[in-house]
Design an enzyme around this catalytic site. Structure first.
Site, PDB file in Angstrom:
ATOM      1  N   ARG A  74      40.901  34.430  41.534  1.00 21.85           N
ATOM      2  CA  ARG A  74      42.210  35.076  41.180  1.00 21.85           C
ATOM      3  C   ARG A  74      42.423  36.547  41.585  1.00 21.85           C
ATOM      4  O   ARG A  74      41.448  37.303  41.485  1.00 21.85           O
ATOM      5  CB  ARG A  74      42.406  34.867  39.698  1.00 21.85           C
ATOM      6  CG  ARG A  74      42.642  33.360  39.330  1.00 21.85           C
ATOM      7  CD  ARG A  74      42.836  33.341  37.837  1.00 21.85           C
ATOM      8  NE  ARG A  74      43.349  34.246  37.327  1.00 21.85           N
ATOM      9  CZ  ARG A  74      43.895  34.029  35.850  1.00 21.85           C
ATOM     10  NH1 ARG A  74      43.498  33.149  35.064  1.00 21.85           N
ATOM     11  NH2 ARG A  74      44.530  35.114  35.191  1.00 21.85           N
ATOM     12  N   ARG A  81      52.943  34.284  24.390  1.00 23.66           N
ATOM     13  CA  ARG A  81      52.292  35.411  24.373  1.00 23.66           C
ATOM     14  C   ARG A  81      53.086  36.564  23.842  1.00 23.66           C
ATOM     15  O   ARG A  81      52.519  37.756  23.690  1.00 23.66           O
ATOM     16  CB  ARG A  81      52.071  35.773  26.050  1.00 23.66           C
ATOM     17  CG  ARG A  81      50.630  35.404  26.626  1.00 23.66           C
ATOM     18  CD  ARG A  81      50.762  35.909  27.969  1.00 23.66           C
ATOM     19  NE  ARG A  81      49.457  36.246  28.758  1.00 23.66           N
ATOM     20  CZ  ARG A  81      48.654  35.211  29.252  1.00 23.66           C
ATOM     21  NH1 ARG A  81      49.141  34.073  29.134  1.00 23.66           N
ATOM     22  NH2 ARG A  81      47.686  35.680  30.169  1.00 23.66           N
ATOM     23  N   ARG A 107      45.246  43.416  30.957  1.00 21.04           N
ATOM     24  CA  ARG A 107      45.551  42.216  30.515  1.00 21.04           C
ATOM     25  C   ARG A 107      45.034  42.054  28.936  1.00 21.04           C
ATOM     26  O   ARG A 107      45.854  41.593  28.294  1.00 21.04           O
ATOM     27  CB  ARG A 107      44.992  40.988  31.086  1.00 21.04           C
ATOM     28  CG  ARG A 107      45.873  40.688  32.507  1.00 21.04           C
ATOM     29  CD  ARG A 107      44.853  40.055  33.631  1.00 21.04           C
ATOM     30  NE  ARG A 107      44.638  38.839  33.236  1.00 21.04           N
ATOM     31  CZ  ARG A 107      43.403  38.370  33.957  1.00 21.04           C
ATOM     32  NH1 ARG A 107      42.955  38.785  34.840  1.00 21.04           N
ATOM     33  NH2 ARG A 107      43.174  37.042  33.441  1.00 21.04           N
ATOM     34  N   ARG A 110      34.201  35.133  37.870  1.00 20.72           N
ATOM     35  CA  ARG A 110      34.663  33.826  38.172  1.00 20.72           C
ATOM     36  C   ARG A 110      35.170  33.366  39.303  1.00 20.72           C
ATOM     37  O   ARG A 110      35.974  34.239  39.969  1.00 20.72           O
ATOM     38  CB  ARG A 110      35.307  33.589  36.884  1.00 20.72           C
ATOM     39  CG  ARG A 110      36.762  33.860  36.562  1.00 20.72           C
ATOM     40  CD  ARG A 110      37.384  33.727  35.326  1.00 20.72           C
ATOM     41  NE  ARG A 110      38.870  34.323  35.098  1.00 20.72           N
ATOM     42  CZ  ARG A 110      39.667  34.227  34.225  1.00 20.72           C
ATOM     43  NH1 ARG A 110      38.961  33.440  33.000  1.00 20.72           N
ATOM     44  NH2 ARG A 110      40.689  34.703  34.210  1.00 20.72           N
ATOM     45  N   LYS A 112      39.864  29.977  27.082  1.00 23.03           N
ATOM     46  CA  LYS A 112      41.118  28.924  27.068  1.00 23.03           C
ATOM     47  C   LYS A 112      41.217  27.675  28.118  1.00 23.03           C
ATOM     48  O   LYS A 112      41.190  26.562  27.873  1.00 23.03           O
ATOM     49  CB  LYS A 112      42.279  29.548  26.914  1.00 23.03           C
ATOM     50  CG  LYS A 112      42.310  30.833  25.841  1.00 23.03           C
ATOM     51  CD  LYS A 112      43.979  31.353  25.942  1.00 23.03           C
ATOM     52  CE  LYS A 112      44.071  31.980  27.031  1.00 23.03           C
ATOM     53  NZ  LYS A 112      43.455  33.375  27.398  1.00 23.03           N
TER      54      LYS A 112
HETATM   55  P1  AMP Z   1      46.648  33.356  32.618  1.00 20.45           P
HETATM   56  O1  AMP Z   1      46.325  32.743  33.883  1.00 20.45           O
HETATM   57  O2  AMP Z   1      47.072  32.884  31.443  1.00 20.45           O
HETATM   58  O3  AMP Z   1      45.553  34.553  32.300  1.00 20.45           O
HETATM   59  O4  AMP Z   1      47.936  34.453  33.316  1.00 20.45           O
HETATM   60  C1  AMP Z   1      47.803  35.159  34.527  1.00 20.45           C
HETATM   61  C2  AMP Z   1      48.992  36.012  34.456  1.00 20.45           C
HETATM   62  O5  AMP Z   1      50.198  35.394  34.311  1.00 20.45           O
HETATM   63  C3  AMP Z   1      49.181  37.087  33.076  1.00 20.45           C
HETATM   64  O6  AMP Z   1      48.338  38.313  33.298  1.00 20.45           O
HETATM   65  C4  AMP Z   1      50.663  37.516  33.182  1.00 20.45           C
HETATM   66  O7  AMP Z   1      50.833  38.576  34.322  1.00 20.45           O
HETATM   67  C5  AMP Z   1      51.078  35.943  33.774  1.00 20.45           C
HETATM   68  N1  AMP Z   1      51.723  35.176  32.475  1.00 20.45           N
HETATM   69  C6  AMP Z   1      51.116  33.985  32.184  1.00 20.45           C
HETATM   70  N2  AMP Z   1      51.345  33.465  31.051  1.00 20.45           N
HETATM   71  C7  AMP Z   1      52.406  33.986  30.586  1.00 20.45           C
HETATM   72  C8  AMP Z   1      53.282  34.089  29.429  1.00 20.45           C
HETATM   73  N3  AMP Z   1      53.188  33.378  28.518  1.00 20.45           N
HETATM   74  N4  AMP Z   1      53.942  35.218  29.288  1.00 20.45           N
HETATM   75  C9  AMP Z   1      54.247  36.440  30.273  1.00 20.45           C
HETATM   76  N5  AMP Z   1      53.167  36.429  31.464  1.00 20.45           N
HETATM   77  C10 AMP Z   1      52.511  35.164  31.603  1.00 20.45           C
END
Ligand code: AMP
Length: 215
Positions: free
Chosen positions: A161, A88, A172, A127, A13
């Site tokens: 990260r 989400r 996740r 990554r 994404k």
């Molecule tokens: P991402 O960068 O999208 O993989 O998000 C990293 C982490 O941020 C996720 O594992 C969640 O802990 C939190 N997070 C990001 N976006 C959301 C969302 N829309 N709802 C809830 N938690 C989020």
């Protein structure tokens, strides 16, 4: 043109969203990036979110809806946005509908990147990104041309990260399957959902997304 990119962690994404930003001048709205920035800045939102993020859980709907709504109010979002990592949950999908209609905005496409979850752990755990310009790299699939030097900006600082480790990635993915995949039917009835093979090479994924957006 306003899009949602959906798919489990590591589906591509972020990669596809930043490409659309470069090629089309759209705006990438990544709630994960916004939360990481809040954690780094030590804001109250960051303090509340950090432990949940480190464990691979989902940050509360209330917090995430709040930051996304504020971000949508910035004028650049009017140029067309790509939601990357939001919504989400069901609650977020409903909140997004309300936000968009309140702000006079609409969704054009929901694009799901379909992937083989076993392969994703391998993709994610290798990554890293340039700390300066954000260019993405991978230990096995995409190393900088000159070791230790970013191809794009020449910086020699890179970052990984905290949540890109095998245990957190599995959590996740569970969250994605349990809470995020079930929101797809929310959009199905509107005829705006398309699926793209996220296991194809990056250029083919890009071409498939472009075909949807340009149709
Ligand atoms: P991402 O960068 O999208 O993989 O998000 C990293 C982490 O941020 C996720 O594992 C969640 O802990 C939190 N997070 C990001 N976006 C959301 C969302 N829309 N709802 C809830 N938690 C989020």
């Amino acid at each position: 043109m306003n899009l949602i990119l959906l798919g489990p962690p590591g589906a591509g994404k972020g990669t596809q969203a930043s490409r659309l930003v470069k090629e089309r001048g759209m705006v990438q709205l990544s709630t994960g990036d916004m939360l990481r920035a809040a954690v780094a800045a030590g804001t109250p939102v960051g303090l509340a979110a950090k432990a949940v993020m480190d464990a691979g859980g989902l940050v509360s709907d209330e917090i995430v809806n709040g930051i996304l709504s504020e971000r949508l109010d910035q004028p650049d979002a009017r140029a067309g946005f790509i939601l990357d990592g939001y919504p989400r949950t069901d609650v977020q999908a409903d909140a997004l509908d309300a936000m968009l209609s309140g702000k006079g905005l609409a969704l054009d496409h929901v694009i799901e990147l379909v992937v083989d979850e076993d392969a994703l752990v391998d993709r994610i755990t290798g990554r890293f990104t340039c700390a300066k310009c954000g260019e993405g790299y991978h230990d096995r699939y995409k190393l900088p041309a000159v070791a230790g030097v970013c191809d794009v900006c020449g910086s020699s600082e890179f970052k990984r990260r905290a949540d890109d480790n095998a245990d957190t990635v599995r959590q996740r993915m569970l969250e994605y399957r349990a809470k995020t995949a079930p929101i797809i039917p929310h959009y199905e009835g509107r005829g705006i959902v398309s699926r793209v093979d996220g296991m194809a090479n990056m250029d083919d994924v890009a071409a498939a997304i472009d075909a949807i957006v340009d149709a």
